[in-house]
Design a protein around this motif. Structure first.
Motif, PDB file in Angstrom:
ATOM      1  N   SER A   1     -33.433 -12.149  21.400  1.00 47.99           N
ATOM      2  CA  SER A   1     -32.392 -11.335  20.766  1.00 47.99           C
ATOM      3  C   SER A   1     -32.019 -11.890  19.400  1.00 47.99           C
ATOM      4  N   GLY A   2     -32.018 -13.216  19.289  1.00 44.40           N
ATOM      5  CA  GLY A   2     -31.737 -13.832  18.004  1.00 44.40           C
ATOM      6  C   GLY A   2     -32.776 -13.464  16.960  1.00 44.40           C
ATOM      7  N   VAL A   3     -34.040 -13.434  17.366  1.00 45.93           N
ATOM      8  CA  VAL A   3     -35.116 -13.048  16.453  1.00 45.93           C
ATOM      9  C   VAL A   3     -34.954 -11.593  16.032  1.00 45.93           C
ATOM     10  N   PHE A   4     -34.592 -10.729  16.972  1.00 45.85           N
ATOM     11  CA  PHE A   4     -34.387  -9.306  16.672  1.00 45.85           C
ATOM     12  C   PHE A   4     -33.260  -9.153  15.648  1.00 45.85           C
ATOM     13  N   MET A   5     -32.139  -9.843  15.864  1.00 48.02           N
ATOM     14  CA  MET A   5     -31.019  -9.798  14.925  1.00 48.02           C
ATOM     15  C   MET A   5     -31.454 -10.306  13.553  1.00 48.02           C
ATOM     16  N   GLN A   6     -32.177 -11.405  13.533  1.00 48.19           N
ATOM     17  CA  GLN A   6     -32.625 -11.976  12.264  1.00 48.19           C
ATOM     18  C   GLN A   6     -33.457 -10.976  11.467  1.00 48.19           C
ATOM     19  N   LYS A   7     -34.400 -10.313  12.126  1.00 46.74           N
ATOM     20  CA  LYS A   7     -35.265  -9.360  11.430  1.00 46.74           C
ATOM     21  C   LYS A   7     -34.473  -8.185  10.868  1.00 46.74           C
ATOM     22  N   ARG A   8     -33.522  -7.700  11.661  1.00 43.68           N
ATOM     23  CA  ARG A   8     -32.728  -6.562  11.194  1.00 43.68           C
ATOM     24  C   ARG A   8     -31.887  -6.937   9.969  1.00 43.68           C
ATOM     25  N   LEU A   9     -31.316  -8.138   9.974  1.00 42.00           N
ATOM     26  CA  LEU A   9     -30.522  -8.569   8.823  1.00 42.00           C
ATOM     27  C   LEU A   9     -31.412  -8.871   7.619  1.00 42.00           C
ATOM     28  N   GLU A  10     -32.589  -9.403   7.875  1.00 43.22           N
ATOM     29  CA  GLU A  10     -33.532  -9.627   6.770  1.00 43.22           C
ATOM     30  C   GLU A  10     -33.939  -8.310   6.125  1.00 43.22           C
ATOM     31  N   ASN A  11     -34.011  -7.250   6.920  1.00 43.86           N
ATOM     32  CA  ASN A  11     -34.395  -5.939   6.390  1.00 43.86           C
ATOM     33  C   ASN A  11     -33.400  -5.398   5.376  1.00 43.86           C
ATOM     34  N   VAL A  12     -32.137  -5.861   5.438  1.00 43.35           N
ATOM     35  CA  VAL A  12     -31.140  -5.386   4.471  1.00 43.35           C
ATOM     36  C   VAL A  12     -30.888  -6.417   3.377  1.00 43.35           C
ATOM     37  N   GLY A  13     -31.694  -7.495   3.377  1.00 41.41           N
ATOM     38  CA  GLY A  13     -31.618  -8.423   2.257  1.00 41.41           C
ATOM     39  C   GLY A  13     -30.979  -9.764   2.519  1.00 41.41           C
ATOM     40  N   VAL A  14     -30.837 -10.153   3.784  1.00 45.08           N
ATOM     41  CA  VAL A  14     -30.302 -11.475   4.107  1.00 45.08           C
ATOM     42  C   VAL A  14     -31.462 -12.455   4.233  1.00 45.08           C
ATOM     43  N   PHE A  15     -31.322 -13.615   3.608  1.00 46.92           N
ATOM     44  CA  PHE A  15     -32.358 -14.654   3.673  1.00 46.92           C
ATOM     45  C   PHE A  15     -31.840 -15.806   4.535  1.00 46.92           C
ATOM     46  N   PHE A  16     -32.574 -16.133   5.597  1.00 48.47           N
ATOM     47  CA  PHE A  16     -32.160 -17.190   6.512  1.00 48.47           C
ATOM     48  C   PHE A  16     -32.896 -18.497   6.208  1.00 48.47           C
ATOM     49  N   HIS A  17     -32.147 -19.587   6.257  1.00 51.36           N
ATOM     50  CA  HIS A  17     -32.691 -20.937   6.129  1.00 51.36           C
ATOM     51  C   HIS A  17     -32.262 -21.667   7.397  1.00 51.36           C
ATOM     52  N   LEU A  18     -33.144 -21.655   8.407  1.00 41.09           N
ATOM     53  CA  LEU A  18     -32.780 -22.147   9.731  1.00 41.09           C
ATOM     54  C   LEU A  18     -33.357 -23.526   9.999  1.00 41.09           C
ATOM     55  N   ASN A  19     -32.825 -24.157  11.035  1.00 38.90           N
ATOM     56  CA  ASN A  19     -33.277 -25.483  11.438  1.00 38.90           C
ATOM     57  C   ASN A  19     -33.108 -26.505  10.310  1.00 38.90           C
ATOM     58  N   THR A  20     -32.039 -26.309   9.528  1.00 34.82           N
ATOM     59  CA  THR A  20     -31.727 -27.245   8.453  1.00 34.82           C
ATOM     60  C   THR A  20     -30.226 -27.205   8.197  1.00 34.82           C
ATOM     61  N   SER A  21     -29.745 -28.133   7.396  1.00 37.58           N
ATOM     62  CA  SER A  21     -28.313 -28.215   7.086  1.00 37.58           C
ATOM     63  C   SER A  21     -28.137 -28.368   5.585  1.00 37.58           C
TER      64      SER A  21
ATOM     65  N   THR B   1     -28.242 -28.262  -1.934  1.00 40.97           N
ATOM     66  CA  THR B   1     -29.426 -29.017  -1.552  1.00 40.97           C
ATOM     67  C   THR B   1     -29.463 -29.126  -0.043  1.00 40.97           C
ATOM     68  N   LEU B   2     -30.561 -28.656   0.558  1.00 41.85           N
ATOM     69  CA  LEU B   2     -30.690 -28.611   2.009  1.00 41.85           C
ATOM     70  C   LEU B   2     -31.401 -29.850   2.528  1.00 41.85           C
ATOM     71  N   ALA B   3     -31.220 -30.114   3.803  1.00 38.34           N
ATOM     72  CA  ALA B   3     -31.829 -31.293   4.424  1.00 38.34           C
ATOM     73  C   ALA B   3     -33.355 -31.210   4.431  1.00 38.34           C
ATOM     74  N   ASN B   4     -33.890 -29.995   4.380  1.00 35.65           N
ATOM     75  CA  ASN B   4     -35.354 -29.844   4.385  1.00 35.65           C
ATOM     76  C   ASN B   4     -35.959 -29.994   2.992  1.00 35.65           C
ATOM     77  N   GLY B   5     -35.128 -30.320   2.002  1.00 40.62           N
ATOM     78  CA  GLY B   5     -35.609 -30.537   0.645  1.00 40.62           C
ATOM     79  C   GLY B   5     -35.510 -29.331  -0.259  1.00 40.62           C
ATOM     80  N   ASN B   6     -35.251 -28.156   0.298  1.00 38.73           N
ATOM     81  CA  ASN B   6     -35.114 -26.954  -0.513  1.00 38.73           C
ATOM     82  C   ASN B   6     -33.750 -26.904  -1.184  1.00 38.73           C
TER      83      ASN B   6
END
Length: 383
Positions: free
Chosen positions: A188-208, A222-227
């Motif tokens: 369900s989380g993946v489904f929600m993520q895709k729907r929000l990405e479709n309207v222009g939300v960019f997710f940066h997950l598994n990082t802080s 500056t994120l913990a993953n270096g981005n």
């Protein structure tokens, strides 16, 4: 005989008790102390006000004077309580004034959790916890396009949806592997993520977020993953913490919230608590439905009809119009498993115990049409 009821807090919980009590008793003196302007508004509407065409001014339903006249109570705006002396039944205000009570209702709410961020722009991070916060957020947002949201929980996703639908570039950062990790199973989380990405939300997950620096007119995360992310406005939505300090300093037992029994009474006579600041049998439920049930029960108790609070199944509506969702989180103390059915139009996830009984659900997209029939099968949250 002195019988004044004092309510500390003018949010949904405080006004809910006052309104329900007035239905039962038209005469008992009620004094409400509000740390802010004391007006009444729907706090849940803050996270979708932009796409709904609402402004901070139009969100306010009634000011303190109008509410006082409507409910026949006394409201004191911008009035902060510094200490509580339950032996004297006395509140001490920050200006030194003392206020006596016969019975006291703590409807203190909760604070947004603030992360210990470093960097020259860390002080620019905003939170939205009330109408005044939202007014500041909207002022900062004026003319800006890039917004970063720290936290992909309920509030973070609702704000992300609202901002994306109104033409903003939205980045969402979360330490989890999916949006709404505390409410939704992985699919369900993946489904929600895709729907929000479709309207222009960019997710940066598994990082802080490690740091936020001011770079000319912009903020650089500056994120913990270096981005790194360049943004105009940064909103933090990483969770709530019950306001327990006043009670704890007075010697009233607290845990995650102010500890109360089923009658919403603390372990000190004549002091009650409800809403985001209260913990009822180990549960802190900062949602509209449990607050409304608690307000009705407490009002009856204060009116002389001792009434324990009962929580039926109370699904939570997630206000992400790009991906409609209704969730009734299961009690994960019950052994069970998620059963998931998915198609392109929606996803139905049912959490069933080992005997096949429905314990919780997560309905997204077209599956939300099954809310009523499935809710009828759920056990009560508190019998």
């Amino acid at each position: 005989m002195f019988k004044q009821i004092v309510i500390v807090g003018s949010g949904l919980a405080g006004y809910g008790v006052a309104r329900e009590l007035r239905k039962l008793d038209a005469e008992i003196p009620i004094l409400m102390l509000s740390a802010d302007h004391g007006g009444f508004y729907s706090k849940p509407m803050l996270s979708n006000a932009l796409s709904s065409g609402k402004t901070p001014d139009t969100l306010l339903n009634s000011d303190a004077a109008q509410m006082a006249a409507q409910l026949k109570i006394v409201i004191r705006p911008y009035c902060r309580v510094a200490a509580l002396d339950h032996l004297k039944k006395e509140l001490i205000l920050t200006d030194g004034e003392n206020i006596l009570y016969d019975r006291l209702v703590l409807a203190l709410g909760a604070d947004q959790v603030r992360l210990p961020l470093s960097g020259s722009g860390a002080g620019k991070v905003l939170t939205v916890n009330d109408l005044d916060d939202y007014r500041k957020f909207r002022a900062e947002l004026d003319g800006k396009k890039r917004v970063s949201i720290i936290g992909a929980g309920l509030i973070g996703c609702e704000f992300a949806n609202d901002l994306a639908l109104t033409g903003h570039h939205v980045d969402v950062i979360d330490i989890g592997t999916q949006p709404l990790g505390r409410l939704l199973p992985p699919a369900s989380g993946v489904f929600m993520q895709k729907r929000l990405e479709n309207v222009g939300v960019f997710f940066h997950l598994n990082t802080s977020t490690n740091s936020i620096d001011q770079v000319q007119e912009h903020l650089c995360l500056t994120l913990a993953n270096g981005n790194s992310i360049e943004s105009d406005v940064v909103l933090s939505a990483v969770g709530l913490r019950s306001r327990t300090q006043l009670a704890a300093a007075a010697g009233i037992p607290v845990n995650r919230g102010i500890v109360v029994n089923r009658f919403l009474q603390t372990q000190v006579n004549d002091i009650y608590a409800l809403g985001d600041c209260a913990e009822v049998e180990g549960k802190v439920l900062p949602f509209v439905m449990p607050i409304s049930h608690a307000a009705r029960a407490l009002a009856a108790t204060l009116a002389g009809q001792p009434t324990s609070v009962h929580y039926p199944a109370m699904p939570v509506i997630v206000k992400t119009s790009s991906c409609p969702a209704v969730v009734s989180p299961p009690d994960f103390g019950v052994n069970g498993a998620w059963n998931v059915e998915e198609d392109e139009n929606g996803i139905k996830a049912l959490y069933e115990d080992d005997a096949g009984n429905l314990i919780g659900y997560a309905l997204l997209g077209e599956a939300t049409k099954e809310r009523n029939s499935l809710t009828a099968r759920l056990p009560a949250v508190l019998q």
